[in-house]
Scaffold this motif. Structure first.
Motif, short mmCIF file in Angstrom:
data_model
loop_
_atom_site.label_atom_id
_atom_site.label_comp_id
_atom_site.label_asym_id
_atom_site.label_seq_id
_atom_site.Cartn_x
_atom_site.Cartn_y
_atom_site.Cartn_z
N LEU A 652 0.83 -1.21 0.00
CA LEU A 652 0.00 0.00 0.00
C LEU A 652 0.86 1.26 0.00
CD1 LEU A 652 -2.75 -1.10 2.53
CD2 LEU A 652 -3.10 -0.61 0.11
N ARG A 653 1.98 1.22 0.71
CA ARG A 653 2.86 2.38 0.73
C ARG A 653 3.47 2.61 -0.65
NH1 ARG A 653 3.63 7.35 1.77
NH2 ARG A 653 5.82 7.94 2.00
N ILE A 654 3.89 1.54 -1.31
CA ILE A 654 4.45 1.68 -2.67
C ILE A 654 3.38 2.19 -3.63
CG2 ILE A 654 5.47 0.42 -4.59
CD1 ILE A 654 6.71 -1.47 -2.48
N GLU A 655 2.17 1.67 -3.50
CA GLU A 655 1.08 2.12 -4.35
C GLU A 655 0.80 3.61 -4.13
OE1 GLU A 655 -3.65 1.03 -5.18
OE2 GLU A 655 -2.43 -0.19 -3.81
N GLU A 656 0.80 4.05 -2.86
CA GLU A 656 0.58 5.46 -2.57
C GLU A 656 1.68 6.33 -3.19
OE1 GLU A 656 -0.06 8.35 1.35
OE2 GLU A 656 0.97 6.43 1.53
N ARG A 657 2.92 5.85 -3.11
CA ARG A 657 4.04 6.61 -3.67
C ARG A 657 3.88 6.76 -5.18
NH1 ARG A 657 9.02 3.51 -2.35
NH2 ARG A 657 8.32 3.91 -0.22
N GLU A 658 3.43 5.71 -5.84
CA GLU A 658 3.24 5.77 -7.29
C GLU A 658 2.16 6.78 -7.66
OE1 GLU A 658 4.88 4.21 -9.90
OE2 GLU A 658 6.30 3.89 -8.24
N TYR A 659 1.05 6.79 -6.93
CA TYR A 659 -0.01 7.76 -7.21
C TYR A 659 0.50 9.19 -7.01
CZ TYR A 659 -3.25 3.80 -7.01
OH TYR A 659 -3.90 2.60 -7.23
N THR A 660 1.31 9.40 -5.96
CA THR A 660 1.82 10.74 -5.69
C THR A 660 2.75 11.21 -6.80
OG1 THR A 660 1.69 10.30 -3.31
CG2 THR A 660 3.07 12.14 -4.01
N ARG A 663 0.74 12.16 -9.79
CA ARG A 663 0.07 13.44 -9.57
C ARG A 663 1.06 14.58 -9.77
NH1 ARG A 663 -1.96 17.61 -9.61
NH2 ARG A 663 -3.30 18.64 -8.08
N GLU A 664 2.29 14.45 -9.24
CA GLU A 664 3.29 15.51 -9.39
C GLU A 664 3.76 15.65 -10.83
OE1 GLU A 664 6.24 14.26 -6.65
OE2 GLU A 664 5.17 15.02 -4.86
N ASP A 665 3.77 14.56 -11.59
CA ASP A 665 4.19 14.61 -12.99
C ASP A 665 3.08 15.08 -13.92
OD1 ASP A 665 6.65 13.76 -12.19
OD2 ASP A 665 6.36 11.66 -12.77
N GLY A 666 1.88 15.28 -13.39
CA GLY A 666 0.77 15.74 -14.20
C GLY A 666 0.08 14.66 -15.01
N LEU A 667 0.37 13.39 -14.70
CA LEU A 667 -0.26 12.30 -15.45
C LEU A 667 -1.71 12.09 -15.03
CD1 LEU A 667 2.69 9.74 -15.43
CD2 LEU A 667 1.99 11.27 -17.28
N ILE A 668 -2.04 12.44 -13.78
CA ILE A 668 -3.42 12.35 -13.32
C ILE A 668 -3.78 13.67 -12.64
CG2 ILE A 668 -3.45 9.84 -13.05
CD1 ILE A 668 -2.93 10.23 -10.09
N GLY A 669 -5.06 14.01 -12.66
CA GLY A 669 -5.52 15.23 -12.05
C GLY A 669 -5.87 15.06 -10.58
N ALA A 670 -6.25 16.18 -9.96
CA ALA A 670 -6.55 16.15 -8.54
C ALA A 670 -7.75 15.28 -8.23
CB ALA A 670 -6.80 17.59 -8.04
N GLU A 671 -8.77 15.30 -9.12
CA GLU A 671 -9.98 14.51 -8.86
C GLU A 671 -9.66 13.02 -8.87
OE1 GLU A 671 -9.61 16.71 -11.22
OE2 GLU A 671 -10.95 18.39 -10.75
N VAL A 672 -8.89 12.57 -9.90
CA VAL A 672 -8.53 11.15 -9.97
C VAL A 672 -7.66 10.77 -8.78
CG1 VAL A 672 -7.31 9.42 -11.33
CG2 VAL A 672 -8.72 11.14 -12.47
N TYR A 673 -6.72 11.65 -8.43
CA TYR A 673 -5.83 11.36 -7.31
C TYR A 673 -6.62 11.19 -6.01
CZ TYR A 673 -2.15 12.03 -3.83
OH TYR A 673 -1.30 11.88 -2.76
#
Length: 837
Positions: A652-660, A663-673
């Motif tokens: 779960l920690r690795i998954e959270e890091r990937e989502y973050t 989000r920082e790289d602009g691949l997903i927006g705030a709503e999806v995040y």
């Protein structure tokens, strides 16, 4: 009063608070001393402006300052709960317990002795009634930790010294305010000479009632906060309400000490909340309380100091003599405790030793502050206290507080310097030289690489390299000069660094959420003990602390007794589950330390030290694995559940890091995040829950693994599992003594024991038994049995063993084989068993 003007003054006080801290650092004075001086100057200036015609334009400001609603209830009901609650949340309670005897002596015994000493000295030197003198003694007996601790932290004084001061100051507020309430009641009732027995007889009720109120309130608050696990702001709001509700409830409803209630609530939350709340929520909550306590402490000090000029307006020369009496009596009482009672307790082995320089620093560091002024203000406000007593109490408390702040506070840093508590030890000095040399070598290599990569100007590079090289040569030379003390002490330095790295690893894993905050508190305390053990006693101190981290403690043995005698299995189940998680956490952490030894310690301390540290680390890993394997054998399947939980949390920690990162790289927006994080947090909440350990069921599963019970049917096996008692034995503990009455038979569930008789020794391991020959032959055993590893035994009483022997062929065969091995005729054993079976 104009609300705009009052708001402006309060905002200006925050500006003063903001400027006071850097000013205190620049002047090398305690922060609270600066606040007190500024407060006195503001109060004196306001009085001056009102009494002179030259500054009539400033009269509204002066009137607003002097008209601020500064009452004792504001201090006691608004500011004090905040300060007490934050102090308990920030405590390392497990490390504090190592010095609980000197802390309690200073916090309770010293307060009572100071109260009596000041009270009777004033009674002898003045015409005040004894009740009023004891009231003054209670007011001036409480110390303020803020000034002292800030000095200790600024000069890197020993952490143990700061810990003792903090613990004393927290608890002595409670004791002093409780005594204040007692003697204030006598003064208001007009009792001139109270019975000391009556006064102290009411003291325990104040303590017990307050402690229960605080404990109950905190348990309810933590339970509610755990229900709101996804709502961090709600949890924080509940924590803010808690100290005020328990303070008011204890004072107004129960008739107990509100201070004790707040302290008990804070200690309870400190112990229980980390295991019930998300780690980040707990961290954020403590950071908020740090800010609140900083503001509360500064405001209570500066507002109390505003009152000092008014409290001293009616001072006369005779009052200075009484202030001198208070000073001498208070310091003498504190010295009596520090240099009389504490050394006596140490000689009686009832208290850990407190070095003489520590005791001198504690003596001179007993500064008084805002709480003393607030209690004095409460006396001056009470219309039921005679005017003469009001005046003397205000003057004496204020005068004594000013003495401690201006005389002791301004010289405390000098005293600490004279005692040598601000200097590094020879070991630390040597370490710093080695670290500087290695660090500069690394920096030179990295700078050279950087200048080459960026193609910088060669003349500039050459000039900087020359000056840097000179500094490196100086550092290396100083490191070589300290080589004469590094032969033995290098090991100590390496152990300190290793334990420090272990602490950093724990903190990293807590941030990564692979170790629970509740378990982190325990392993961090163990790491701190190893650091202090290595620092004070070298390798032996480190090893002693390391063994203690995996040993069965007194609380565990008490839980075993409760389970065995009263059938209360919940404490034992919880502690066993804690031990499982602790050993698994240590297993994961220690595996990461080998690379640190090779990568950092070897460069600083050399190959020999690195090899020795590897050996010590290997022993710790082996001891931890042995203890963990013993629990695995005792409770099959539970360790696997904990390991699966660890894997889920890591994933779960690795998954959270990937989502973050996405989000920082602009691949997903705030709503999806936010949507992804909500789903992840729901799964994390499920993964955080620790699996339940059922001791009774686990014992049945363990019994099934014994070959000796292989032919017993299922229902009888369950009954056997229920009647078998579990006994946990540490390494070196004697299980069975020679010539002791034989009443039980022992089956080894995990671990190993050594049997010694007539100069011969042999060992037994998992699945074997001992004690059966002495029971069957009705003779005292001729052997002594000692555990050689952490061992779990299943114990069966004599009568039940005889009945079991009649049912189990496998058990009879094992007894026959054991008898033949010892040259005993088996046929002489079983008739007795059959007769009783």
């Amino acid at each position: 009063m104009d609300i705009v003007l009052v708001t402006t003054i309060i905002a200006s006080l925050f500006l003063v608070i903001g400027a006071a801290e850097p000013l205190a650092a620049r002047l090398r004075l305690p922060y609270s001393v600066i606040l007190a001086v500024i407060g006195v100057l503001i109060g004196a200036g306001a009085i001056f402006f009102l009494r002179t015609d030259l500054t009539d334009a400033l009269n509204p400001v002066a009137e607003a300052i002097l008209g601020l609603p500064i009452r004792s209830n504001v201090f006691l009901y608004v500011f004090l709960p905040t300060l007490l609650f934050q102090a308990t949340l920030g405590m390392n309670l497990r490390r504090m317990l190592d010095d609980w005897v000197p802390i309690l002596v200073l916090a309770v015994v010293a307060v009572v002795v100071a109260t009596l000493s000041v009270g009777y000295a004033l009674s002898w030197a003045s015409t005040l009634p004894l009740a009023a003198c004891l009231l003054i003694g209670a007011i001036v007996s409480t110390t303020d930790p803020s000034a002292v601790v800030s000095i200790f932290r600024s000069i890197s004084a020993p952490r143990r010294l700061a810990r003792i001061i903090e613990g004393e100051s927290l608890l002595n507020d409670a004791a002093a305010i409780a005594l204040f309430g007692l003697f204030m009641g006598f003064v208001m009732l007009g009792v001139p000479d109270p019975s000391l027995g009556d006064a102290l007889g009411r003291f325990p009720m104040l303590i017990v009632g307050g402690a229960f109120t605080g404990w109950l309130g905190a348990r309810i608050a933590v339970w509610i906060m755990a229900l709101f696990s996804r709502h961090e702001l709600a949890q924080t709001s509940i924590s803010v309400a808690l100290p005020y509700l328990v303070y008011i409830g204890a004072e107004q409803s129960v008739g107990a000490s509100g201070v004790i209630a707040v302290v008990a609530a804070g200690l309870t939350m400190n112990l229980t909340a980390p295991g019930r709340l998300p780690p980040q929520a707990w961290t954020n909550l403590r950071e908020l309380w740090d800010v609140l306590a900083h503001w509360a402490g500064a405001l209570i000090f500066i507002l109390a100091a505003l009152l000092i000029p008014r409290l001293l307006e009616e001072v006369v020369i005779a009052d200075f003599l009484l202030v001198g009496v208070v000073i001498i009596a208070a310091i003498a009482a504190r010295a009596l405790i520090l240099f009389g009672l504490l050394p006596l307790l140490t000689r009686l082995k009832l208290s850990p030793p407190v070095d003489r320089p520590y005791r001198v620093a504690i003596l001179w560091g007993g500064l008084r502050g805002a709480v003393t002024l607030a209690l004095a203000l409460a006396v001056t406000e009470s219309f039921r206290v005679p005017d003469g007593i009001q005046r003397v109490v205000g003057i004496l408390a204020t005068g004594f507080t000013l003495f401690t702040l201006l005389a002791q506070g301004t010289t405390l840093r000098w005293v600490i310097g004279r005692l040598g508590l601000d200097r590094l030890s020879a070991i630390d000095e040597a370490l710093s030289r080695q670290v500087v040399a290695v660090a500069l070598q690394t920096v030179r290599e990295d700078v050279a690489s950087t200048t080459e990569n960026y193609e910088l100007n060669h003349d500039t590079v050459r000039s900087e390299a020359k000056s840097f090289g000179e500094r490196l040569e100086t550092a290396v030379k100083m490191a070589e000069e300290s080589a004469d003390i590094l032969d033995r002490d290098r090991i100590t330095l390496g152990l300190i660094a290793l334990a420090g790295r272990e602490r950093d690893t724990i903190l990293f894993r807590v941030r990564e959420r692979t170790i629970s905050a509740r378990m982190a508190e325990r392993v961090l305390s163990d790491a701190d003990r190893m650091i202090e053990g290595a620092r004070t006693q070298g390798r032996s101190g480190y090893q002693r602390a390391a063994r203690r981290s995996t040993a069965y403690g007194r609380a565990f043995r008490i839980a075993v007794v409760l389970h065995r005698r009263l059938g209360l299995s919940a404490p034992l189940a919880r502690m066993t589950a804690d031990r499982f998680e602790l050993l698994l956490s240590q297993h994961l952490i220690l595996r990461d330390l080998g690379a640190f030894i090779d990568g950092r310690i070897r460069r600083i301390h050399g190959r020999r030290v690195a090899e020795l540290l590897h050996e010590l680390l290997s022993r710790r890993i082996e001891a931890g694995e042995t203890a963990l394997e013993g629990l695995r054998l005792q409770y099959p399947g539970y360790a696997e559940k904990l390991e699966r939980r660890f894997i889920r949390r890591t994933a779960l920690r690795i998954e959270e890091r990937e989502y973050t990162v996405m989000r920082e790289d602009g691949l997903i927006g705030a709503e999806v995040y936010m949507s992804l994080m909500q789903d992840l947090n729901a799964r994390r909440a499920a993964a955080e829950t620790r699996p339940r350990l059922d001791i009774a069921l686990q014992r049945v599963a363990l019994v099934r693994q014994f070959p000796l019970f292989a032919d017993i049917e299922g229902r009888a096996l369950k009954r056997l599992g229920r009647v078998l008692e579990t006994r946990y034995v540490n390494v070196g503990e004697i299980v069975l003594r020679k010539d002791a009455p034989a009443k039980s038979v022992f089956f080894i569930a995990s671990g190993a024991v050594e049997l010694e008789t007539a100069g011969q020794t042999w060992r037994l391991g998992r699945g074997e038994m001992f004690g059966q020959m002495a029971v069957l032959m009705q003779k005292s055993p001729r052997v002594e049995v000692r555990a050689i590893a952490p061992t779990t035994l299943l114990v069966l009483g004599e009568d039940r063993f005889r009945r079991l022997l009649g049912r189990s062929k496998a058990l009879r065969k094992a007894v026959q084989a054991s008898a033949e091995k010892r040259g005993i005729e088996p046929s002489g054993l079983f008739p007795v068993a059959k007769e009783r079976g």
